[in-house]
Design an enzyme around this catalytic site. Structure first.
Site, PDB file in Angstrom:
ATOM      1  N   GLY A 219       0.758  -1.244   0.000  1.00 19.61           N
ATOM      2  CA  GLY A 219       0.000   0.000   0.000  1.00 19.61           C
ATOM      3  C   GLY A 219       0.788   1.293   0.000  1.00 19.61           C
ATOM      4  O   GLY A 219       0.208   2.368   0.094  1.00 19.61           O
TER       5      GLY A 219
ATOM      6  N   TRP B 264       2.412   2.839  -2.402  1.00 13.56           N
ATOM      7  CA  TRP B 264       2.127   3.715  -3.544  1.00 13.56           C
ATOM      8  C   TRP B 264       0.764   4.391  -3.369  1.00 13.56           C
ATOM      9  O   TRP B 264       0.597   5.554  -3.720  1.00 13.56           O
ATOM     10  CB  TRP B 264       2.205   2.936  -4.856  1.00 13.56           C
ATOM     11  CG  TRP B 264       3.626   2.782  -5.351  1.00 13.56           C
ATOM     12  CD1 TRP B 264       4.761   2.808  -4.594  1.00 13.56           C
ATOM     13  CD2 TRP B 264       4.053   2.598  -6.701  1.00 13.56           C
ATOM     14  NE1 TRP B 264       5.866   2.645  -5.391  1.00 13.56           N
ATOM     15  CE2 TRP B 264       5.471   2.510  -6.686  1.00 13.56           C
ATOM     16  CE3 TRP B 264       3.383   2.478  -7.915  1.00 13.56           C
ATOM     17  CZ2 TRP B 264       6.218   2.320  -7.843  1.00 13.56           C
ATOM     18  CZ3 TRP B 264       4.133   2.293  -9.078  1.00 13.56           C
ATOM     19  CH2 TRP B 264       5.532   2.222  -9.042  1.00 13.56           C
TER      20      TRP B 264
ATOM     21  N   ASP C 142      -4.927  -5.648  -5.850  1.00 16.54           N
ATOM     22  CA  ASP C 142      -3.821  -6.585  -5.674  1.00 16.54           C
ATOM     23  C   ASP C 142      -4.367  -7.984  -5.432  1.00 16.54           C
ATOM     24  O   ASP C 142      -5.477  -8.151  -4.919  1.00 16.54           O
ATOM     25  CB  ASP C 142      -2.916  -6.184  -4.494  1.00 16.54           C
ATOM     26  CG  ASP C 142      -1.524  -6.801  -4.620  1.00 16.54           C
ATOM     27  OD1 ASP C 142      -0.584  -6.066  -4.963  1.00 16.54           O
ATOM     28  OD2 ASP C 142      -1.376  -8.019  -4.400  1.00 16.54           O
TER      29      ASP C 142
ATOM     30  N   ASP D 255      -6.813 -11.159  -8.849  1.00 20.96           N
ATOM     31  CA  ASP D 255      -5.701 -11.325  -9.780  1.00 20.96           C
ATOM     32  C   ASP D 255      -5.994 -10.528 -11.050  1.00 20.96           C
ATOM     33  O   ASP D 255      -6.929 -10.842 -11.784  1.00 20.96           O
ATOM     34  CB  ASP D 255      -5.521 -12.810 -10.103  1.00 20.96           C
ATOM     35  CG  ASP D 255      -4.259 -13.095 -10.912  1.00 20.96           C
ATOM     36  OD1 ASP D 255      -3.738 -12.157 -11.542  1.00 20.96           O
ATOM     37  OD2 ASP D 255      -3.813 -14.258 -10.911  1.00 20.96           O
TER      38      ASP D 255
ATOM     39  N   ASP E 149       3.136  -1.384  -9.830  1.00 20.08           N
ATOM     40  CA  ASP E 149       4.349  -1.943  -9.231  1.00 20.08           C
ATOM     41  C   ASP E 149       4.268  -3.471  -9.277  1.00 20.08           C
ATOM     42  O   ASP E 149       4.938  -4.162  -8.529  1.00 20.08           O
ATOM     43  CB  ASP E 149       4.483  -1.441  -7.780  1.00 20.08           C
ATOM     44  CG  ASP E 149       5.908  -1.576  -7.243  1.00 20.08           C
ATOM     45  OD1 ASP E 149       6.844  -1.602  -8.058  1.00 20.08           O
ATOM     46  OD2 ASP E 149       6.084  -1.656  -6.022  1.00 20.08           O
TER      47      ASP E 149
ATOM     48  N   LYS F  11       6.461  -1.023 -13.651  1.00 19.36           N
ATOM     49  CA  LYS F  11       7.775  -1.579 -13.291  1.00 19.36           C
ATOM     50  C   LYS F  11       8.140  -2.667 -14.293  1.00 19.36           C
ATOM     51  O   LYS F  11       7.329  -3.555 -14.584  1.00 19.36           O
ATOM     52  CB  LYS F  11       7.740  -2.170 -11.881  1.00 19.36           C
ATOM     53  CG  LYS F  11       9.058  -2.849 -11.499  1.00 19.36           C
ATOM     54  CD  LYS F  11       9.223  -3.028 -10.018  1.00 19.36           C
ATOM     55  CE  LYS F  11       8.357  -4.117  -9.439  1.00 19.36           C
ATOM     56  NZ  LYS F  11       8.593  -4.266  -7.991  1.00 19.36           N
TER      57      LYS F  11
END
EC number: 2.1.1.166
Length: 212
Positions: free
Chosen positions: A60, A62, A85, A101, A126, A166
């Site tokens: 958490g 970000w 997430d 997912d 991320d 990322k």
């Protein structure tokens, strides 16, 4: 034996990491908060009133940074933050969290329903797949996650919106950058100071949708 030595070294580095200490002082859940902060400052992204989607949000940090940036003077936030997430996440004030997912269509549909027709200013990801150590397989997994984030961004971003993902330098990295350049006006690579030197992670910042 080597693994034990590596673990001890990692723990030593982690405890003595200045970003870990700063994260604890500032109440961030992870040192990764400083990676996002540096990118946002450099790119002049995220302002009050923005709609933000945080993919791969747990634990958490970000979302915490996004919430700070959108904080309204009278309390609450001016804007909206949706976080997703596969892992559970402790609530962050004013952040709407969906557990699931991102690679599954049903979860993606849930996120889209939550968002409604609201256009998005910024998508931050991320997300990183579980890596096997097999280069070809890992690069394919990383590319897949980046492509999913990009497809979501293309469907929901405002024409001048931005996407931060990322990725990892190595096999497949140049293909990801090339793909993003097909869809975005400006694509930049950023390696924040808070990103460990040993890590091959590099963040790709894509801005402005082509053909919009």
């Amino acid at each position: 034996m080597a693994k034990k030595k590596f673990s001890k070294q990692w723990i030593h580095d982690h405890i003595n990491d200045p970003y870990v200490k700063m994260a604890q002082q500032k109440g961030y859940r992870a040192r990764a908060a400083f990676k996002l902060t540096e990118i946002l400052d450099a790119e002049k992204l995220l302002k009050r009133g923005d709609v933000v989607v945080d993919l791969g949000a747990a634990p958490g940090s970000w979302s915490q940074v996004a919430r700070e940036r959108l904080a309204a003077p009278g309390g609450g936030i001016d804007g909206r933050i949706l976080a997703l997430d596969i892992l559970p996440m402790e609530p962050v004030a004013d952040v709407e969290f969906l557990q699931g997912d991102f690679r599954e269509d049903t979860v993606l549909q849930q996120l889209q329903q939550l968002l409604g027709d609201q256009p998005v200013d910024l998508v931050i990801s991320d997300m990183a797949p579980n890596l096997s150590g097999v280069s070809a397989a890992d690069s394919a997994r990383i590319q897949h996650v980046c492509e999913l984030a990009m497809e979501f961004a293309l469907a929901h971003l405002k024409p001048d919106g931005a996407l931060i993902v990322k990725a990892f330098h190595g096999s497949g990295f140049s293909q990801i950058v090339k793909l993003f350049k097909q869809h975005f006006v400006r694509v930049a690579e950023r390696k924040p100071k808070a990103s460990r030197d040993k890590s091959s992670e590099t963040f790709i910042v894509s801005r402005g949708l082509k053909g919009r």
